[in-house]
Design a protein around this motif. Structure first.
Motif, PDB file in Angstrom:
ATOM      1  N   CYS A  30      54.097  29.556  28.576  1.00  0.00           N
ATOM      2  CA  CYS A  30      52.759  30.030  28.929  1.00  0.00           C
ATOM      3  C   CYS A  30      52.796  31.513  29.275  1.00  0.00           C
ATOM      4  O   CYS A  30      53.782  32.016  29.799  1.00  0.00           O
ATOM      5  N   ILE A  31      51.706  32.152  28.969  1.00  0.00           N
ATOM      6  CA  ILE A  31      51.522  33.526  29.416  1.00  0.00           C
ATOM      7  C   ILE A  31      50.116  33.644  29.966  1.00  0.00           C
ATOM      8  O   ILE A  31      49.178  33.090  29.408  1.00  0.00           O
ATOM      9  N   ASP A  32      49.992  34.325  31.074  1.00  0.00           N
ATOM     10  CA  ASP A  32      48.649  34.510  31.608  1.00  0.00           C
ATOM     11  C   ASP A  32      48.624  35.690  32.562  1.00  0.00           C
ATOM     12  O   ASP A  32      49.646  36.141  33.059  1.00  0.00           O
ATOM     13  N   PHE A  33      47.446  36.154  32.757  1.00  0.00           N
ATOM     14  CA  PHE A  33      47.189  37.116  33.810  1.00  0.00           C
ATOM     15  C   PHE A  33      47.283  36.353  35.123  1.00  0.00           C
ATOM     16  O   PHE A  33      46.879  35.192  35.194  1.00  0.00           O
ATOM     17  N   ASP A  34      47.821  36.984  36.165  1.00  0.00           N
ATOM     18  CA  ASP A  34      47.920  36.285  37.441  1.00  0.00           C
ATOM     19  C   ASP A  34      46.578  36.381  38.161  1.00  0.00           C
ATOM     20  O   ASP A  34      46.361  37.240  39.015  1.00  0.00           O
ATOM     21  N   PHE A  35      45.699  35.477  37.795  1.00  0.00           N
ATOM     22  CA  PHE A  35      44.332  35.529  38.321  1.00  0.00           C
ATOM     23  C   PHE A  35      44.288  35.278  39.823  1.00  0.00           C
ATOM     24  O   PHE A  35      43.474  35.867  40.533  1.00  0.00           O
ATOM     25  N   ALA A  36      45.175  34.406  40.294  1.00  0.00           N
ATOM     26  CA  ALA A  36      45.184  34.140  41.736  1.00  0.00           C
ATOM     27  C   ALA A  36      45.538  35.420  42.491  1.00  0.00           C
ATOM     28  O   ALA A  36      44.886  35.779  43.476  1.00  0.00           O
ATOM     29  N   ALA A  37      46.539  36.115  41.997  1.00  0.00           N
ATOM     30  CA  ALA A  37      46.944  37.365  42.647  1.00  0.00           C
ATOM     31  C   ALA A  37      45.845  38.417  42.531  1.00  0.00           C
ATOM     32  O   ALA A  37      45.589  39.188  43.472  1.00  0.00           O
ATOM     33  N   ALA A  38      45.181  38.429  41.392  1.00  0.00           N
ATOM     34  CA  ALA A  38      44.081  39.381  41.200  1.00  0.00           C
ATOM     35  C   ALA A  38      43.012  39.156  42.250  1.00  0.00           C
ATOM     36  O   ALA A  38      42.476  40.095  42.855  1.00  0.00           O
ATOM     37  N   ASP A  81      44.748  19.865  29.766  1.00  0.00           N
ATOM     38  CA  ASP A  81      44.300  20.097  28.396  1.00  0.00           C
ATOM     39  C   ASP A  81      44.829  19.017  27.448  1.00  0.00           C
ATOM     40  O   ASP A  81      46.033  18.850  27.313  1.00  0.00           O
ATOM     41  N   PRO A  82      43.950  18.295  26.798  1.00  0.00           N
ATOM     42  CA  PRO A  82      44.390  17.203  25.931  1.00  0.00           C
ATOM     43  C   PRO A  82      45.187  17.665  24.722  1.00  0.00           C
ATOM     44  O   PRO A  82      45.917  16.886  24.112  1.00  0.00           O
ATOM     45  N   ARG A  83      45.058  18.943  24.386  1.00  0.00           N
ATOM     46  CA  ARG A  83      45.754  19.423  23.196  1.00  0.00           C
ATOM     47  C   ARG A  83      47.238  19.653  23.482  1.00  0.00           C
ATOM     48  O   ARG A  83      48.047  19.743  22.563  1.00  0.00           O
ATOM     49  N   ILE A  84      47.574  19.784  24.755  1.00  0.00           N
ATOM     50  CA  ILE A  84      48.942  20.168  25.081  1.00  0.00           C
ATOM     51  C   ILE A  84      49.985  19.096  24.755  1.00  0.00           C
ATOM     52  O   ILE A  84      50.976  19.405  24.080  1.00  0.00           O
ATOM     53  N   PRO A  85      49.783  17.864  25.160  1.00  0.00           N
ATOM     54  CA  PRO A  85      50.763  16.845  24.757  1.00  0.00           C
ATOM     55  C   PRO A  85      50.890  16.767  23.235  1.00  0.00           C
ATOM     56  O   PRO A  85      51.982  16.606  22.689  1.00  0.00           O
ATOM     57  N   LEU A  86      49.766  16.915  22.573  1.00  0.00           N
ATOM     58  CA  LEU A  86      49.747  16.899  21.119  1.00  0.00           C
ATOM     59  C   LEU A  86      50.608  18.019  20.548  1.00  0.00           C
ATOM     60  O   LEU A  86      51.475  17.814  19.694  1.00  0.00           O
ATOM     61  N   LEU A  87      50.358  19.208  21.058  1.00  0.00           N
ATOM     62  CA  LEU A  87      51.102  20.380  20.594  1.00  0.00           C
ATOM     63  C   LEU A  87      52.590  20.247  20.905  1.00  0.00           C
ATOM     64  O   LEU A  87      53.448  20.649  20.117  1.00  0.00           O
ATOM     65  N   ALA A  88      52.871  19.695  22.055  1.00  0.00           N
ATOM     66  CA  ALA A  88      54.272  19.597  22.486  1.00  0.00           C
ATOM     67  C   ALA A  88      55.068  18.701  21.544  1.00  0.00           C
ATOM     68  O   ALA A  88      56.254  18.923  21.319  1.00  0.00           O
ATOM     69  N   LYS A  89      54.408  17.711  20.995  1.00  0.00           N
ATOM     70  CA  LYS A  89      55.092  16.791  20.069  1.00  0.00           C
ATOM     71  C   LYS A  89      55.478  17.486  18.769  1.00  0.00           C
ATOM     72  O   LYS A  89      56.514  17.221  18.208  1.00  0.00           O
ATOM     73  N   MET A  90      54.625  18.320  18.288  1.00  0.00           N
ATOM     74  CA  MET A  90      54.879  18.988  17.028  1.00  0.00           C
ATOM     75  C   MET A  90      56.061  19.919  17.222  1.00  0.00           C
ATOM     76  O   MET A  90      56.185  20.574  18.234  1.00  0.00           O
ATOM     77  N   ASN A  91      56.878  19.969  16.218  1.00  0.00           N
ATOM     78  CA  ASN A  91      58.116  20.708  16.427  1.00  0.00           C
ATOM     79  C   ASN A  91      58.009  22.173  16.000  1.00  0.00           C
ATOM     80  O   ASN A  91      58.790  22.650  15.191  1.00  0.00           O
ATOM     81  N   LYS A  92      57.021  22.841  16.559  1.00  0.00           N
ATOM     82  CA  LYS A  92      56.855  24.258  16.244  1.00  0.00           C
ATOM     83  C   LYS A  92      56.734  25.035  17.550  1.00  0.00           C
ATOM     84  O   LYS A  92      56.177  24.525  18.525  1.00  0.00           O
ATOM     85  N   PRO A  93      57.222  26.256  17.561  1.00  0.00           N
ATOM     86  CA  PRO A  93      57.064  27.065  18.773  1.00  0.00           C
ATOM     87  C   PRO A  93      55.593  27.302  19.075  1.00  0.00           C
ATOM     88  O   PRO A  93      54.795  27.529  18.172  1.00  0.00           O
ATOM     89  N   ALA A  94      55.255  27.213  20.341  1.00  0.00           N
ATOM     90  CA  ALA A  94      53.865  27.404  20.728  1.00  0.00           C
ATOM     91  C   ALA A  94      53.795  28.090  22.077  1.00  0.00           C
ATOM     92  O   ALA A  94      54.659  27.894  22.932  1.00  0.00           O
ATOM     93  N   VAL A  95      52.793  28.911  22.239  1.00  0.00           N
ATOM     94  CA  VAL A  95      52.601  29.601  23.516  1.00  0.00           C
ATOM     95  C   VAL A  95      51.149  29.424  23.964  1.00  0.00           C
ATOM     96  O   VAL A  95      50.222  29.584  23.169  1.00  0.00           O
ATOM     97  N   LEU A  96      50.991  29.068  25.206  1.00  0.00           N
ATOM     98  CA  LEU A  96      49.662  28.868  25.770  1.00  0.00           C
ATOM     99  C   LEU A  96      49.213  30.112  26.515  1.00  0.00           C
ATOM    100  O   LEU A  96      49.977  30.677  27.291  1.00  0.00           O
ATOM    101  N   ILE A  97      48.000  30.540  26.271  1.00  0.00           N
ATOM    102  CA  ILE A  97      47.449  31.625  27.071  1.00  0.00           C
ATOM    103  C   ILE A  97      46.663  30.980  28.201  1.00  0.00           C
ATOM    104  O   ILE A  97      45.540  30.516  28.018  1.00  0.00           O
ATOM    105  N   GLY A  98      47.282  30.931  29.346  1.00  0.00           N
ATOM    106  CA  GLY A  98      46.764  30.151  30.464  1.00  0.00           C
ATOM    107  C   GLY A  98      47.832  29.182  30.924  1.00  0.00           C
ATOM    108  O   GLY A  98      48.704  28.805  30.138  1.00  0.00           O
ATOM    109  N   VAL A  99      47.787  28.801  32.178  1.00  0.00           N
ATOM    110  CA  VAL A  99      48.816  27.913  32.721  1.00  0.00           C
ATOM    111  C   VAL A  99      48.191  26.586  33.140  1.00  0.00           C
ATOM    112  O   VAL A  99      47.466  26.517  34.118  1.00  0.00           O
ATOM    113  N   PRO A 100      48.481  25.522  32.387  1.00  0.00           N
ATOM    114  CA  PRO A 100      47.897  24.220  32.698  1.00  0.00           C
ATOM    115  C   PRO A 100      48.674  23.520  33.818  1.00  0.00           C
ATOM    116  O   PRO A 100      49.725  24.008  34.240  1.00  0.00           O
TER     117      PRO A 100
END
Lengths: 342, 342
Positions: free
Chosen positions: B154-162, B127-146
């Motif tokens: 990151c938080i996600d449903f364990d789709f592989a296990a599902a 995801d191209p937004r992730i490096p961008l987000l990581a630079k900004m000094n604010k807490p961030a949480v991704l829904i999904g695991v890149p």
DNA sequence: CTGTTAGCGCATTCAC
DNA sequence: GTGAATGCGCTAACAG
């Protein structure tokens, strides 16, 4: 983390000069301007939204109140939201999301100047949020037309007219027994303005045309649809023309009719009142009156912005509907009519 | 329009006292406190968000980046949004909406301190937004695991296990030829993390179990579904067990199979990987692995808030899936198995 | 065309 | 337990 002062020093100018190159509110010589921009770039400066809001008394944020009910069509809501966010960005505004049920939220964001204005969706006839909103001294636009707008501006699709032209289209095709399949019961019961207006437009136009008509709510599932069709089409009503205002039903319509051995349009003509994408994304596109969700959302934001600076009278704007005949309506069985008569 | 100073005067105390009764950050005598509260009430005072943000360096706003694509299921998105907004309110936060494609928006709201933190939905593998987000000094949480979270949580449903437990369920019922009907092609092509993981989980578990398998994307319309079923079920693959991960298809599934003279579960067993409401809202409820959209949204906000004050390590949380057997899965035709074996 | 300066409304540090 | 004073970062009026 760099402030405007830092930029000013780095560029060898005063704070206000930096402020003015940023806002463009007064003319700056090309040289100083480029020096300032260089300093901004070098320091990675970006203005602090809170400070700006405090000094300018504008937050550059619009509030958007969205319904998160079960009985509203989420895809339509999303279209509105997308339109509102996109348009807001064109006005340099961000969008703060509020939910329907968070009554206190409207008051909070507005009295604390979190937002500069508000757009409220899914208005009902006697909406308790409206007097509340009207008190707050911020521009607000309602998507939907309530019984009493309390001096607020409204924008909506002209659902009554949409319904009327749908009826006329069927009548022109020679249909003498028509029916309306409307929104889920819950929408009707809370008097969502669109649901009320579709029904009244339908009944009015049917009476005017002197045709037999009936209407009913319908939940968004195959069983409910089948029952509605049994009542309205194969049952005593024997409708040959149908107006359907229920986006969620459209994908089920063809299959359900097929199961009942009914062909579209040979046995029953169908006019959909639905968002454009729903109407045309079907394998066989519907004759339909399109709901231009995007236009409405965009206009709502424009109306808010118009009222942000200049005092401006409240107004009610209705978007005029147009019917596009596609493949799901034909002359009534046994009718001499071969097409619409105008 | 009343300020804190006005309140202070009206109550006969100093500004700081008013501030402290509001924040509760130091003890106030009951008398002065009630006087202050009375004055607040009398003047209809409410604090100015911008001023507070400036002085405290906290805006009390969370950013939420939502996908407004065609190929994501809007009702699931709405569930996330509802959960995020509701939870945010519990933390006294409002929610600012950003759209996927507004890349600059992430940078803007974060560098200008419009938001205190961010939740980003619909993460893709790279995801191209992730490096961008990581630079900004604010807490961030991704829904999904890149592939690379760049130090973000990151938080996600364990789709592989599902996917794996869905396969095992079918295998335990004696199915030897199974198939996966997945997300629309577009989701797979952009490597939405859920789509990738469902597929890899499916293939891994199928290989482990030594059964024949195949998988394919499917658009959300009856025609595409019919074609997929022709290929996977009635065609050479001859699957007797199906895993379906495509919410929008579920309402069409039963009818489409019926048209092809296939009965559920006699001819084909079906496990759905879908939001709870989709799985059970059908007339005959699906055997399903539920995607707890609400829980995930709530947790995302909690994780952001946890990281707002205290520095805290990044983490990846996966929500463990559970399969609930309902009426759409039975022992394979010709199988000796009468139920799952554990 | 540019600089100086006085707030915007609140949080917070000191002093008491 | 309370008050006075300072500064957060920016805008805009005023002065030149």
């Amino acid at each position: 983390m760099a402030t405007m002062n830092d930029v000013a020093k780095a560029a060898g100018v005063s704070t206000s000069t930096v402020s003015y190159v940023l806002s463009g509110k007064r003319t700056i010589s090309p040289e100083t301007k480029s020096q300032v921009l260089a300093a901004i770039d070098k320091l990675g400066y970006s203005p602090h939204a809170g400070a700006r809001a405090l000094a300018s008394n504008r937050s550059n944020v619009l509030g958007l109140v969205v319904p998160l009910r079960e009985d509203v069509n989420v895809s339509v809501v999303m279209q509105f939201v997308a339109a509102v966010v996109t348009t807001a960005r064109n006005f340099q505004q961000d969008v703060l999301l509020l939910t329907q049920d968070d009554l206190g939220g409207i008051e909070r964001v507005t009295s604390q100047s979190v937002v500069d204005g508000l757009v409220m969706m899914d208005i009902v006839a006697r909406d308790p949020r409206i007097p509340l909103l009207a008190k707050m001294n911020k521009p607000a636009v309602l998507i939907g037309v309530p019984d009493d707008a309390h001096g607020l501006s409204c924008i909506d699709f002209d659902f009554a007219a949409a319904s009327r032209i749908s009826v006329r289209h069927l009548v022109d095709l020679g249909h003498r027994r028509i029916a309306l399949i409307g929104s889920p019961q819950a929408s009707l019961e809370r008097h969502a303005t669109y649901a009320d207006r579709v029904r009244s437009g339908f009944e009015e136009a049917s009476r005017t045309a002197g045709v037999e008509f009936s209407s009913r709510a319908c939940e968004a599932n195959p069983t409910a649809l089948a029952e509605a069709l049994r009542e309205l089409v194969t049952g005593p009503q024997g409708a040959t023309g149908l107006v359907v205002h229920n986006e969620a039903l459209m994908p089920l319509m063809r299959d359900t009719l097929a199961e009942m051995q009914l062909r579209i349009p040979e046995d029953v003509s169908v006019v959909a009142i639905a968002p454009t994408d729903v109407a045309v994304s079907s394998t066989v596109p519907w004759t339909a009156v399109s709901i231009p969700a995007h236009d409405i959302g965009r206009t709502a934001v424009e109306m808010v912005m118009e009222r942000m600076h200049e005092q401006r009278a409240a107004e009610v704007r209705l978007v005029v509907p147009a019917l596009v005949q596609r493949s799901t309506t034909v002359a009534a069985p046994g009718s001499s009519k071969s097409g619409p008569v105008h």
